[in-house]
Design a protein around this motif. Structure first.
Motif, short mmCIF file in Angstrom:
data_model
loop_
_atom_site.label_atom_id
_atom_site.label_comp_id
_atom_site.label_asym_id
_atom_site.label_seq_id
_atom_site.Cartn_x
_atom_site.Cartn_y
_atom_site.Cartn_z
N SER A 207 6.04 13.60 15.09
CA SER A 207 5.02 14.60 14.74
C SER A 207 5.07 14.92 13.26
N ASN A 208 5.85 14.14 12.49
CA ASN A 208 6.02 14.37 11.06
C ASN A 208 5.32 13.30 10.24
N TYR A 209 4.95 13.69 9.03
CA TYR A 209 4.34 12.77 8.09
C TYR A 209 5.30 12.46 6.95
N TYR A 210 5.18 11.23 6.44
CA TYR A 210 5.99 10.77 5.32
C TYR A 210 5.09 10.05 4.32
N GLU B 12 0.85 -1.19 0.00
CA GLU B 12 0.00 0.00 0.00
C GLU B 12 0.89 1.24 0.00
N LEU B 13 0.45 2.27 -0.73
CA LEU B 13 1.20 3.53 -0.83
C LEU B 13 0.33 4.65 -0.28
N GLY B 14 0.92 5.49 0.57
CA GLY B 14 0.19 6.61 1.12
C GLY B 14 1.01 7.35 2.16
N TYR B 15 0.31 8.16 2.97
CA TYR B 15 0.95 8.91 4.04
C TYR B 15 0.98 8.06 5.31
N PHE B 16 2.06 8.19 6.09
CA PHE B 16 2.11 7.54 7.39
C PHE B 16 2.87 8.43 8.37
N LYS B 17 2.58 8.24 9.64
CA LYS B 17 3.25 8.99 10.71
C LYS B 17 3.75 8.01 11.76
N ILE C 122 7.05 16.16 6.37
CA ILE C 122 6.02 17.20 6.42
C ILE C 122 5.54 17.32 7.86
N PRO C 123 5.72 18.47 8.50
CA PRO C 123 5.23 18.63 9.88
C PRO C 123 3.71 18.50 9.93
N SER C 124 3.20 18.13 11.07
CA SER C 124 1.75 17.97 11.22
C SER C 124 1.00 19.24 10.86
N LYS D 226 17.19 6.44 11.22
CA LYS D 226 17.92 7.02 12.34
C LYS D 226 17.48 6.38 13.66
N THR D 227 16.17 6.24 13.85
CA THR D 227 15.59 5.52 14.99
C THR D 227 14.35 4.81 14.47
N PRO D 228 13.73 3.94 15.26
CA PRO D 228 12.51 3.27 14.79
C PRO D 228 11.37 4.23 14.46
N ASP D 229 11.44 5.47 14.94
CA ASP D 229 10.39 6.44 14.67
C ASP D 229 10.88 7.61 13.83
N ASP D 230 12.07 7.49 13.26
CA ASP D 230 12.63 8.56 12.43
C ASP D 230 13.24 7.95 11.18
#
Length: 817
Positions: free
Chosen positions: A57-60, A47-52, A83-85, A177-181
């Motif tokens: 606090s950023n979207y990818y 699936e392709l889309g936005y995720f956070k 992309i910041p929230s 960089k980290t599991p959330d970055d």
């Protein structure tokens, strides 16, 4: 060599391979993806889309496994530019001309496939069954761009992983960089061009597969219904690719810990199972535990701090980041060393020879930047470490490859002298307990030698002292009574701030040496300009830059945080500019789109304000002499700041010009009178500013090639368009839809006035700024710029009214640098 992850794929059950199919859900025309919409592959796996990420606090925008929870991301588009929230509203992933682009809520470009020279009327983006996002023409199966050629941290079945020997490009996996970055982390995996996989921590290699991808075993295997592989190594390329049965979900992952994992998804247990780990032990990952720590695979506590050090503070979901000293070293005589036995030594030692371990210790003790030493009795080598220690590992009792290392600590870490390792004490006692007769003889010999040698050494000592004074006391009579107000930093503190000048912290390299990003203990980000010993900037230029910048305060000038001149190193510490330099935007096909006309005009005005301050408003009249786009830095708000004052010169009183026998600067921005005659003035900076204006407007370099046999540079091209009445053709293509034509024309007019050949004809910066700001002012018509044949002579008056035209009759053909 350990079995590679490819062999492990044979463990997967034997079934027929199913060929991949093309996706039916696409991005095309008016169909785009927003925060609340996605597209899927035909088989429903991806699936392709936005995720956070959970703690972000950023979207990818990324591709993930659709039916696996928690979300497992296989590819990220904008990992460098999230992309910041606050900016996610109205963000879109859409087709723009022949590019797939990501726009934030303000419709600013965040990411792009950057496809060029595609002669297609329309394109579409398709997510295929193998997790590959493909951009192609509507009626074409040939990809214009595909995500598998730009992987992040995951290697998927069906994709190539290798090196193109013709284009010198390769696929590189880079850890998060980290599991959330998702931003690029420390670790990377690539192909060195010789069909071998390599794992890296920055510039330090810590694992290599061996030639042919370590495929000696693979070549003896027969293809099976479950697993097949391809190895190609010819004059054009070298790559590895594998396929697997469709019913099994498999991936290769370079995780945030620096290990490459071959994994398969176990549906019954709902987890990823590690089949093979490379390298097999976590401590074999270079610098896994960070600085001043010990890694121990045989301990329940994998990472531990050295004695006298404490763990760095960690945030949420962060890993062991290494250790810091409890007590700073002050280069005191009472500082001692603590012994660690059976160790894998730290990386990057400085090796010399020593006659004994006591002599090796003395070498380290006398070097204030030395943090540890080790001595080899067999080879006589003395290894010392400067700055932080990385990659220490505690070896097992049965491992005979261990060495002993001694780590330097402050006196307060030894409250009782008896706590110091007896090895050191006994070594020193042995060194000072020779027989009385030998001691007496040595004393007499030394006395005679000292008397005879004293006079000869006195001259040499004075020479050395003068050299050290010139290096370590760069600020002297030129400073005012109160000093320069800029902090002096020790070499040790800078090494700690930049992670020992690690390649991961390297921002770039200029004419005078590399620049590194650093973090001071209080959390301030800095840029460290480390002057190379081979550079043209010597002690005078270094001293010049410290004094000048310290006395200049303006929002459009870069701020000097501090300096260091110690042990042969010369470094300047600036405020960190997150957006780097102006040239990285205007000359980049993708990033230039982030600069609309409003931002470019603000940058032009900001540079003008900075030069106006230097030339007129500061208490010192400064001529910069090296104004160019790479010396204009951009902060987080895209505010321009003039940097690099190594070549700048003060002029006394009301003087406007000076002369030099040494012409230094950058061709393409250098005025003709300075390049050919060594005469520089405030009008030299005006000329450079004019070049920058034309570069900002056109997006072309001053020495760009133009398809005209009579035009060899941007200045000539701009002049040609001006005379033909087609000057708007000079404007960057990305600006045509949003620029204010009257502002653009005014800026081009001012730019052409600034680059006139005779410096008397060029306006001063106060006039330049007035012309840019006052739309009611009628501007004079420019004359032929420098490097173009001229037919008239300029008036000899010392100043030129704004309404008076002026021209010259010289011909220059100055080549750029």
């Amino acid at each position: 060599m350990e079995i590679t992850f490819f062999v492990s794929l044979l463990l997967i059950s034997l079934l027929n391979t199913t060929p991949f199919s093309y996706g039916v859900e696409t991005i095309c025309g008016n169909k785009y993806i927003t925060q609340n919409t996605t597209i899927s592959s035909p088989n429903g796996r991806f699936e392709l889309g936005y995720f956070k990420p959970a703690l972000s606090s950023n979207y990818y925008v990324g591709i993930w496994y659709k039916n696996i929870s928690p979300i497992t991301v296989a590819w990220v588009a904008n990992r460098v530019t999230p992309i910041p929230s606050a900016a996610i509203h109205s963000s879109k992933l859409r087709i723009l001309e022949v590019d797939l682009v990501l726009l934030d809520g303000a419709q600013n470009l965040v990411w792009s496939t950057n496809v060029t020279a595609a002669k297609l009327s329309s394109v579409l983006a398709t997510l295929r069954d193998d997790g590959n996002l493909v951009l192609s023409g509507v009626n074409s199966k040939t990809p214009l761009w595909q995500s598998v050629e730009h992987p992040t941290d995951t290697f998927l079945p069906g994709s190539k992983f290798g090196y193109n020997k013709r284009t010198k490009t390769k696929q590189v996996l880079t850890s998060w960089k980290t599991p959330d970055d998702p931003s690029p982390g420390l670790y990377s995996l690539d192909n060195d061009g010789n069909a071998a996989f390599q794992l890296w921590n920055g510039t330090d290699e810590y694992w290599n597969s061996g030639p042919k991808f370590g495929s000696g075993i693979l070549r003896t295997l027969k293809p099976s219904p479950a697993f097949n592989f391809t190895i190609v190594d010819n004059e054009n390329e070298s790559y590895f690719s594998y396929s697997i049965i469709e019913s099994v979900i498999s991936r290769g992952l370079l995780d945030v810990n620096g290990q490459y994992k071959c994994q398969t998804w176990l549906e019954p247990t709902k987890e990823w199972a590690d089949i093979i780990l490379v390298p097999p032990q976590q401590c074999d990952v270079y610098a896994y535990c960070g600085p001043f720590s010990i890694c121990n695979d045989n301990s329940s506590l994998l990472c531990a701090c050295l004695y006298g050090f404490s763990e760095k503070q960690r945030g949420l979901n962060q890993f062991f980041q290494g250790c810091v000293r409890k007590t700073r070293l002050r280069c005191e005589e009472m500082e001692r060393f603590r012994m660690y036995t059976n160790m894998r030594l730290a990386g990057h030692p400085h090796n010399t020879t020593a006659g004994s371990e006591a002599e090796c210790e003395s070498i380290c003790q006398k070097n204030c930047s030395c943090t540890a030493y080790a001595y080899s009795n067999s080879s006589g080598y003395c290894s010392i470490w400067v700055g932080q220690l990385f990659n220490l590992k505690q070896l097992g009792k049965d491992d005979s490859n261990g060495s002993t290392i001694y780590v330097r600590l402050a006196p307060s870490e030894f409250p009782n002298i008896k706590d110091i390792n007896s090895h050191h004490l006994s070594g020193k006692l042995k060194a000072i307990m020779p027989s009385i007769s030998v001691a007496a003889a040595a004393l007499i010999a030394c006395t005679i030698f000292y008397i005879c040698f004293k006079r000869m050494m006195r001259t040499s000592l004075k020479t050395t002292e003068h050299a050290m004074e010139a290096m370590d006391q760069v600020i002297d009579e030129d400073t005012d009574e109160k000093g320069i107000g800029v902090q002096f930093f020790t070499l040790q503190s800078i090494l700690e701030a930049t992670n020992n000048f690690s390649n991961a912290n390297k921002l770039g390299k200029g004419g005078f040496g590399p620049v590194y990003k650093g973090m001071l203990p209080e959390g301030q980000e800095i840029a460290v300009k480390r002057l190379s010993s081979q550079s043209g900037q010597g002690i005078n230029e270094f001293k010049n830059e410290v004094i000048l910048i310290a006395k200049l305060q303006h929002r459009n000038l870069v701020k000097l945080v501090g300096y260091c001149s110690q042990l042969g190193e010369k470094m300047l510490l600036y405020e960190y500019m997150p957006n780097r330099s102006l040239d990285t935007f205007i000359f980049d096909q993708t990033r230039r789109r982030l600069l609309d006309w409003s931002k470019r005009f603000d940058i032009i005005l900001g540079i003008a304000r900075g030069l106006l301050y230097l030339h007129q408003d500061s208490r010192l009249r400064i001529i910069h002499r090296d104004i160019k786009t790479s010396n204009v830095l951009l902060d987080e708000e895209m505010t321009p700041k003039i940097s690099d004052f190594g070549l700048a010169r003060m002029v006394i009183g009301n003087a406007l010009e000076a002369n030099t026998k040494k012409v230094v600067g950058t061709y393409g921005y250098m005025s003709p009178e300075y390049a050919l005659g060594g005469l520089f003035s405030i009008k030299s900076d005006v000329f450079s500013f004019g070049v920058i204006i034309l570069e900002i407007i056109s997006g072309k370099k001053s020495r760009a090639f133009f398809q005209n046999q009579e035009i060899t540079n941007l200045l000539g091209y701009a002049w040609k368009l001006w005379n033909e009445g087609n000057v708007m053709d000079l404007v960057d293509d990305s600006l045509h839809k949003c620029c204010k034509e009257h502002e653009v024309l005014r800026c081009i007019n001012v730019g052409l006035l600034c680059i006139e050949e005779d410096p008397k004809c060029r306006p001063t910066m106060p006039n330049v700024f007035l012309m840019l700001m006052d739309e009611s002012m009628i501007l004079p018509r420019p004359n032929k710029p420098a490097f173009v044949t001229r037919t008239q002579t300029c008036d000899d008056s010392s100043s030129v009214p704004l309404h008076k035209p002026c021209s010259n009759q010289l011909t220059f053909s100055l080549e750029g640098r």
